[in-house]
Design a protein around this motif. Sequence first.
Motif, mmCIF file in Angstrom:
data_model
loop_
_atom_site.group_PDB
_atom_site.id
_atom_site.type_symbol
_atom_site.label_atom_id
_atom_site.label_comp_id
_atom_site.label_asym_id
_atom_site.label_seq_id
_atom_site.Cartn_x
_atom_site.Cartn_y
_atom_site.Cartn_z
ATOM 1 N N ARG A 1 21.383 35.364 15.289
ATOM 2 C CA ARG A 1 21.273 36.500 16.203
ATOM 3 C C ARG A 1 22.594 37.263 16.286
ATOM 4 O O ARG A 1 22.620 38.493 16.307
ATOM 5 C CB ARG A 1 20.847 36.002 17.583
ATOM 6 C CG ARG A 1 20.470 37.136 18.539
ATOM 7 C CD ARG A 1 19.803 36.583 19.780
ATOM 8 N NE ARG A 1 20.710 35.731 20.534
ATOM 9 C CZ ARG A 1 20.373 34.603 21.129
ATOM 10 N NH1 ARG A 1 19.134 34.150 21.036
ATOM 11 N NH2 ARG A 1 21.255 33.909 21.821
ATOM 12 N N ARG B 1 21.085 31.158 17.407
ATOM 13 C CA ARG B 1 22.170 31.931 18.009
ATOM 14 C C ARG B 1 23.099 32.521 16.953
ATOM 15 O O ARG B 1 23.482 33.683 17.041
ATOM 16 C CB ARG B 1 22.961 31.035 18.971
ATOM 17 C CG ARG B 1 24.048 31.777 19.731
ATOM 18 C CD ARG B 1 24.650 30.882 20.813
ATOM 19 N NE ARG B 1 25.632 31.613 21.588
ATOM 20 C CZ ARG B 1 26.915 31.739 21.268
ATOM 21 N NH1 ARG B 1 27.361 31.159 20.151
ATOM 22 N NH2 ARG B 1 27.756 32.421 22.018
ATOM 23 N N HIS B 2 23.441 31.743 15.938
ATOM 24 C CA HIS B 2 24.339 32.242 14.901
ATOM 25 C C HIS B 2 23.695 33.413 14.167
ATOM 26 O O HIS B 2 24.345 34.430 13.915
ATOM 27 C CB HIS B 2 24.683 31.119 13.917
ATOM 28 C CG HIS B 2 25.532 31.581 12.771
ATOM 29 N ND1 HIS B 2 24.985 32.031 11.579
ATOM 30 C CD2 HIS B 2 26.880 31.697 12.642
ATOM 31 C CE1 HIS B 2 25.958 32.391 10.769
ATOM 32 N NE2 HIS B 2 27.126 32.190 11.379
#
Length: 318
Positions: A38, A35-36
Motif C-alpha cells: 500500500r 501495508r508495504h
Amino acid sequence: MSAEHSDPQSPDPPHPHSSEPSSPDRSTSSRRPARHDRLQLLRRLTLRDRQLLGWLAEHYLLSTDQIAQALFPSRRAALLRLAALHSIGAVTRFVDITTGTSQYLYALGPLGAVVHPTAYTDPDRPSARPPRSSIERTERIVGSHKLRHLLGVNQLFVDLHAYTRTDPNAQLTRWWSEQHATAAYAAADIRPDAHGVWSVGHRSVGFFLEHDNNTENLSRVLRKLRAYERLAEFGPRYPVLLRVRGRRREANLLRALAGVPTAMPVATGIHDEHPAGPAWTLTTDPGLRRWLHELPSDHGPDNPATNPHRFTHPDTSD
C-alpha cells in the motif's frame, strides 16, 4: 488495453447492465494490499491525483468529462490516468445512468479512502453511521436520489477550476460541499448546495450556490433565502446564486424577488452559461449581467468567535 481508453473521443463504454444502477467494481474495490504494498502504491500518486482524491472525498463523485475538463490537457490523458488509478484501487467507478451519456462516474476507492479516512460518507443522510468499507460508501452514492443534483452542483466548480487554467489571475480559492458548508455555518442553520470563494486578482467573492432543477416551487426558494438572514447578522454577506435551467424560470424568480429586501445579495444565472463570465443578474439590478468576480461580497467581521471561517486571501491581508 481496456475499453475505456481505446477511443479517447467517444463516451465511456456502456456497462453490460447499464439499465440498472451498477455497483462499483468489486474486483478492484475489495483489494486489501499489505501495508508495504500500500505504501508503494501511495508513492505513485501525483499531486494531481491527490487533488482529485480530495475532491472525491469532499464531493462524492465526478464524471469522466468533469475530471478531464478540470485537471487534464485532453480526455485521452484523463482516461489513461483514471484507468491507472482504478487499477490500484485509488478510485472506483460506475456507469452514469442519470444523464444518458453512459460515461463512468468516479468515487474514492479503497486506496483513496486511506488517503482520506474522514471523507463524507452519505450524500442523503449526513448523520448515518460510517460505512464499513469504500464499497459501502460507493453503494450509498450509487443509490442516492441526489446523484444528478450532485453532478450539476459540481459542474459549476469544475467550470471555474478549468477557467483558472486559461487565466492566471483567476483562482478557485474555496470549494465546499453542502455538508461542509452546512456544518461550518451551523449557527445560522443554512443548507446551501455548495459554498465557494472565487478570486480574480486581489478581489475575492464568496458565494452560496442554490442549484435549481425546476423541482421546487418559488415559495420554497424564497424560504431558503430567508434562512440566510441570521448568518448576515454575524457572518459573511455573500451573494446567493440561484442557478436555474432556463430563462423562463429565471424571469419568474426575478419577478418574484423584485423589490423584496434580502439580507444577502441574490443573483440568478442559467445552467448553460459559464459561471465565471457575465452570467449573473442581481435581483436589485435586473438590467445588467455581471461577471462572478463583480458581484458584491463581504467576508464579514474579523471575529473568530462569531465568524470563525472568515476568508482571508492568501496574497493579501483581507
